[in-house]
Design an enzyme around this catalytic site. Sequence first.
Site, short mmCIF file in Angstrom:
data_model
loop_
_atom_site.label_atom_id
_atom_site.label_comp_id
_atom_site.label_asym_id
_atom_site.label_seq_id
_atom_site.Cartn_x
_atom_site.Cartn_y
_atom_site.Cartn_z
N ARG A 1 0.82 -1.22 0.00
CA ARG A 1 0.00 0.00 0.00
C ARG A 1 0.85 1.27 0.00
NH1 ARG A 1 -2.49 -3.63 -1.15
NH2 ARG A 1 -4.51 -4.39 -0.36
N GLU B 1 -4.91 4.31 6.09
CA GLU B 1 -4.86 4.11 4.64
C GLU B 1 -5.57 5.27 3.94
OE1 GLU B 1 -6.33 0.74 1.46
OE2 GLU B 1 -5.32 0.08 3.29
N SER C 1 -11.17 1.04 2.71
CA SER C 1 -10.45 0.60 3.91
C SER C 1 -9.85 1.80 4.63
CB SER C 1 -9.35 -0.39 3.55
OG SER C 1 -9.91 -1.58 3.03
#
Length: 324
Positions: A183, A302, A232
Amino acid sequence: MKQVNGEKLLASLGDGVKDIRGRITPDAPMDRVTWFRAGGLAELMFQPHDIDDLVAFLKILPEEVPLTVVGVGSNILVRDGGIPGVVLRLSAKGFGFVELAGENRILAGAICPDKHVAAMAMDNGIGGFHFFYGIPGGIGGAARMNAGANGVETRERLIEVHAVDRKGDKHVLSNAEMGYSYRHSTASTDLIFTSVLFEGYPEERAQIRAEMDAVRNHRETVQPVREKTGGSTFKNPAGHSAWKLIDEAGCRGLVIGGAQMSSLHCNFMINMGQATGYDLEYLGEQVRREVFEKDGIKLEWEIKRLGVFMPGREVRPFHGVTSE
């Protein structure tokens, strides 16, 4: 708090803006842009007509003016005090395309929805893109953060990224130059992604359709896809699932103001109707605190938080000290 600086900033750009073909909007409401439907105003929002228009605008934008790039608004939380400077929002007309670019290759504009790339791949018998069908957002954001789903990450299909820097100069970054990890990429935040080149492999359309159906069915079963959410909220810590840590800390369904950690998938934060940026960020920091106190693990956001706080409505970030 209503900003009143947009017109002043626009005037400061001088006559150069007369040649700009895209849309320039002073004091633009960001709650109309983000999937959370919350947040303050962009001092000045620019939506370029195409890449040449983007380059022309960047060349007249003073270096001292802050520039914030947003994609389709799926992975950002805008604070209630708004975003100073210029918010760059790429237009679907100029940057939303998706097309074949050779055998098993697909070129997509940065604002192209991830699921459109998956659909293009299926229609042409190109495998390896089914996971995009389960990721909310645009291709530029997926390339920036190495988005993934169902055990597949963007970096596995990406060949190169086309970008423009703050000065208006064009760049091409290879997969290796993106510096990917979970990520994350090490690509300079000053680079504005304009398009991405991908490569897949031959696969039967029926098999691709089955894979995409499985992704869609899973997502609709376990994620709040019909809510105002940014996807998320936290990254999965090494060896752990963020949702499980949140659940074990008793935060499933936790509500602060108009914001809630979804009861369906507790790593998804949702706007129940009238949540402010403050509500959402405060909720996220409270969850980080609760998880740390329960398991000693510090969750990392995130979701990107952008802009400035309203005076008196600041949210202190949790740094992993329970006495804070």
